[in-house]
Design a protein around this motif. Structure first.
Motif, mmCIF file in Angstrom:
data_model
loop_
_atom_site.group_PDB
_atom_site.id
_atom_site.type_symbol
_atom_site.label_atom_id
_atom_site.label_comp_id
_atom_site.label_asym_id
_atom_site.label_seq_id
_atom_site.Cartn_x
_atom_site.Cartn_y
_atom_site.Cartn_z
ATOM 1 N N LEU A 7 56.709 24.399 17.660
ATOM 2 C CA LEU A 7 55.479 24.622 16.896
ATOM 3 C C LEU A 7 54.328 23.790 17.450
ATOM 4 O O LEU A 7 53.187 24.270 17.507
ATOM 5 C CB LEU A 7 55.724 24.277 15.430
ATOM 6 N N ILE A 8 54.609 22.558 17.883
ATOM 7 C CA ILE A 8 53.539 21.735 18.470
ATOM 8 C C ILE A 8 53.054 22.352 19.783
ATOM 9 O O ILE A 8 51.846 22.403 20.056
ATOM 10 C CB ILE A 8 54.041 20.296 18.661
ATOM 11 N N PHE A 9 54.010 22.876 20.578
ATOM 12 C CA PHE A 9 53.655 23.622 21.795
ATOM 13 C C PHE A 9 52.723 24.786 21.461
ATOM 14 O O PHE A 9 51.689 24.998 22.110
ATOM 15 C CB PHE A 9 54.955 24.112 22.440
ATOM 16 N N MET A 10 53.089 25.545 20.417
ATOM 17 C CA MET A 10 52.263 26.695 20.032
ATOM 18 C C MET A 10 50.884 26.255 19.581
ATOM 19 O O MET A 10 49.878 26.909 19.889
ATOM 20 C CB MET A 10 52.947 27.467 18.911
ATOM 21 N N ILE A 11 50.800 25.133 18.850
ATOM 22 C CA ILE A 11 49.491 24.677 18.375
ATOM 23 C C ILE A 11 48.620 24.248 19.545
ATOM 24 O O ILE A 11 47.429 24.582 19.604
ATOM 25 C CB ILE A 11 49.684 23.533 17.361
ATOM 26 N N ILE A 12 49.211 23.552 20.528
ATOM 27 C CA ILE A 12 48.424 23.118 21.694
ATOM 28 C C ILE A 12 47.886 24.317 22.457
ATOM 29 O O ILE A 12 46.701 24.390 22.801
ATOM 30 C CB ILE A 12 49.289 22.229 22.607
ATOM 31 N N PHE A 13 48.763 25.323 22.664
ATOM 32 C CA PHE A 13 48.289 26.479 23.423
ATOM 33 C C PHE A 13 47.319 27.332 22.609
ATOM 34 O O PHE A 13 46.454 27.987 23.181
ATOM 35 C CB PHE A 13 49.465 27.311 23.925
ATOM 36 N N ALA A 14 47.448 27.307 21.278
ATOM 37 C CA ALA A 14 46.471 28.033 20.460
ATOM 38 C C ALA A 14 45.105 27.384 20.567
ATOM 39 O O ALA A 14 44.078 28.077 20.687
ATOM 40 C CB ALA A 14 46.934 28.084 19.007
ATOM 41 N N LEU A 15 45.065 26.051 20.531
ATOM 42 C CA LEU A 15 43.782 25.360 20.723
ATOM 43 C C LEU A 15 43.198 25.687 22.091
ATOM 44 O O LEU A 15 41.989 25.928 22.215
ATOM 45 C CB LEU A 15 43.987 23.855 20.587
ATOM 46 N N ALA A 16 44.058 25.714 23.127
ATOM 47 C CA ALA A 16 43.579 26.050 24.466
ATOM 48 C C ALA A 16 43.019 27.467 24.487
ATOM 49 O O ALA A 16 41.961 27.723 25.064
ATOM 50 C CB ALA A 16 44.710 25.895 25.465
ATOM 51 N N ALA A 17 43.739 28.407 23.825
ATOM 52 C CA ALA A 17 43.288 29.798 23.836
ATOM 53 C C ALA A 17 41.961 29.952 23.123
ATOM 54 O O ALA A 17 41.136 30.778 23.512
ATOM 55 C CB ALA A 17 44.330 30.696 23.172
ATOM 56 N N ILE A 18 41.719 29.155 22.100
ATOM 57 C CA ILE A 18 40.443 29.281 21.398
ATOM 58 C C ILE A 18 39.319 28.615 22.194
ATOM 59 O O ILE A 18 38.202 29.109 22.235
ATOM 60 C CB ILE A 18 40.546 28.661 19.987
ATOM 61 N N ALA A 29 46.805 32.011 27.694
ATOM 62 C CA ALA A 29 47.235 30.962 26.765
ATOM 63 C C ALA A 29 47.708 31.556 25.449
ATOM 64 O O ALA A 29 48.692 31.098 24.852
ATOM 65 C CB ALA A 29 46.087 29.985 26.522
ATOM 66 N N MET A 30 47.027 32.626 24.983
ATOM 67 C CA MET A 30 47.491 33.289 23.765
ATOM 68 C C MET A 30 48.869 33.899 23.978
ATOM 69 O O MET A 30 49.716 33.869 23.094
ATOM 70 C CB MET A 30 46.497 34.367 23.366
ATOM 71 N N SER A 31 49.101 34.431 25.165
ATOM 72 C CA SER A 31 50.419 34.984 25.467
ATOM 73 C C SER A 31 51.485 33.897 25.470
ATOM 74 O O SER A 31 52.628 34.136 25.054
ATOM 75 C CB SER A 31 50.349 35.685 26.807
ATOM 76 N N ALA A 32 51.107 32.677 25.887
ATOM 77 C CA ALA A 32 52.058 31.558 25.818
ATOM 78 C C ALA A 32 52.398 31.239 24.370
ATOM 79 O O ALA A 32 53.553 30.902 24.050
ATOM 80 C CB ALA A 32 51.479 30.334 26.512
ATOM 81 N N VAL A 33 51.419 31.358 23.475
ATOM 82 C CA VAL A 33 51.702 31.157 22.052
ATOM 83 C C VAL A 33 52.726 32.178 21.561
ATOM 84 O O VAL A 33 53.670 31.855 20.838
ATOM 85 C CB VAL A 33 50.409 31.248 21.228
ATOM 86 N N LEU A 61 49.436 41.469 26.110
ATOM 87 C CA LEU A 61 48.911 40.784 27.301
ATOM 88 C C LEU A 61 48.301 41.788 28.266
ATOM 89 O O LEU A 61 47.183 41.590 28.772
ATOM 90 C CB LEU A 61 50.040 40.010 27.969
ATOM 91 N N ILE A 62 49.016 42.908 28.489
ATOM 92 C CA ILE A 62 48.504 43.914 29.421
ATOM 93 C C ILE A 62 47.184 44.493 28.911
ATOM 94 O O ILE A 62 46.200 44.618 29.653
ATOM 95 C CB ILE A 62 49.561 45.011 29.617
ATOM 96 N N LEU A 63 47.134 44.808 27.606
ATOM 97 C CA LEU A 63 45.920 45.395 27.042
ATOM 98 C C LEU A 63 44.736 44.442 27.131
ATOM 99 O O LEU A 63 43.639 44.833 27.539
ATOM 100 C CB LEU A 63 46.158 45.727 25.568
#
Lengths: 169, 112
Positions: A7-18, A29-33, A61-63
């Motif tokens: 979950l911490i991994f997902m939060i970090i990548f979500a912040l990166a994606a935003i 980055a969203m795809s990593a989430v 991701l493709i779209l």
């Protein structure tokens, strides 16, 4: 536990994606989430959902790469910066206040209520209980899901159509 | 309780992205992150400590498996989130073709 780390991994990548300025990096980055969510489903003992999430994630991701590739991004900072930030934080604060009241009513982690599951378990002889619920008990839900999916596909075809009927004549 | 809070933090990040960003792609990403957070929260609600996957076997009882009902519901939600993301991406592509920008404050001219 592993689930907290994921979950911490997902939060970090979500912040990166935003926050990343480059759109393509943001989509990746969203795809990593989504991939982290797939692993979280595996750890939480939901293998059906992990498979579905992986497929859906790849399609998204493709779209989104199709939507963002070769597009420039003129980043502007003018406008009502102060008002937008304040209103955003007001909305987030309202949501957090709802969370504060909801957390008292939630069951403790790891002890689900499961009032209906005994019935699902007794009345079917299907190996995969999730498929048994989807097909035997909640088939109208599945039908509506397919209806929504096809409505969205019709909407995409209507939006992406380039030549109207008049111009063909 | 910590894991619920982490799910809510993820939801709040998505909400911040939807409300604050002015790029359409960033808004789509924010909506996607909110969907992920809600799906994960529903699955976490049904998790049992040291439970098994809800797949039938000879010594399987209802007290040693995770709750299968949220999984069946979230399966529907994932497919519907694919449909909404698809429609939003198509609209974003058409908006870029028409206005040559993803900025939502620039998309206000009525060009026919």
């Amino acid at each position: 536990m592993e689930i907290h780390l994921i979950l911490i991994f997902m939060i970090i990548f979500a912040l990166a994606a935003i926050e990343i300025k480059d759109l393509l990096s943001s989509v990746v980055a969203m795809s990593a989430v989504g991939l982290g969510l797939c692993f979280a489903f595996l750890i939480l003992k939901a293998p059906n959902l992990a498979i579905t999430q992986l497929v859906v994630e790849l399609l998204c991701l493709i779209l989104l790469i199709r939507a963002t590739i070769n597009k420039d991004l003129p980043l502007v900072k003018d406008g009502r910066w102060f008002f937008n930030t304040i209103s955003t934080f007001v909305f987030v604060a309202v949501f957090l206040s709802f969370i504060y009241f909801a957390l008292k009513e939630l069951p403790r982690f790891g002890e689900p209520l499961m009032r209906l599951s005994q019935q699902y378990f007794d009345r079917t002889a299907v190996g995969n209980t999730v498929n048994a619920i989807t097909v035997n008990f909640r088939h109208l839900d599945a039908l509506a899901e397919i209806a929504v999916l096809f409505a969205a596909i019709i909407g995409v075809l209507a939006v992406m159509r380039k030549v109207g009927r008049i111009h063909e004549e | 309780m910590v894991i619920y809070m982490l799910c809510f933090v993820l939801f709040c990040i998505g909400l911040y992205g939807v409300l604050r960003k002015r790029n359409i792609i960033k808004i789509i990403i924010g909506i996607g992150i909110m969907e992920y957070a809600v799906n994960l929260f529903l699955i976490v609600l049904g998790y049992r400590v040291r439970g098994r996957a809800p797949i039938f076997s000879s010594d399987q009882q209802v007290l040693n498996m995770v709750d299968p009902l949220p999984q069946a519901v979230v399966l529907t939600t994932i497919v519907i989130s694919l449909a909404t993301t698809l429609l939003l991406a198509a609209i974003a592509i058409r908006i870029y073709e028409k206005y040559k920008t993803f900025d939502i404050t620039k998309i206000k001219r009525l060009r026919g």
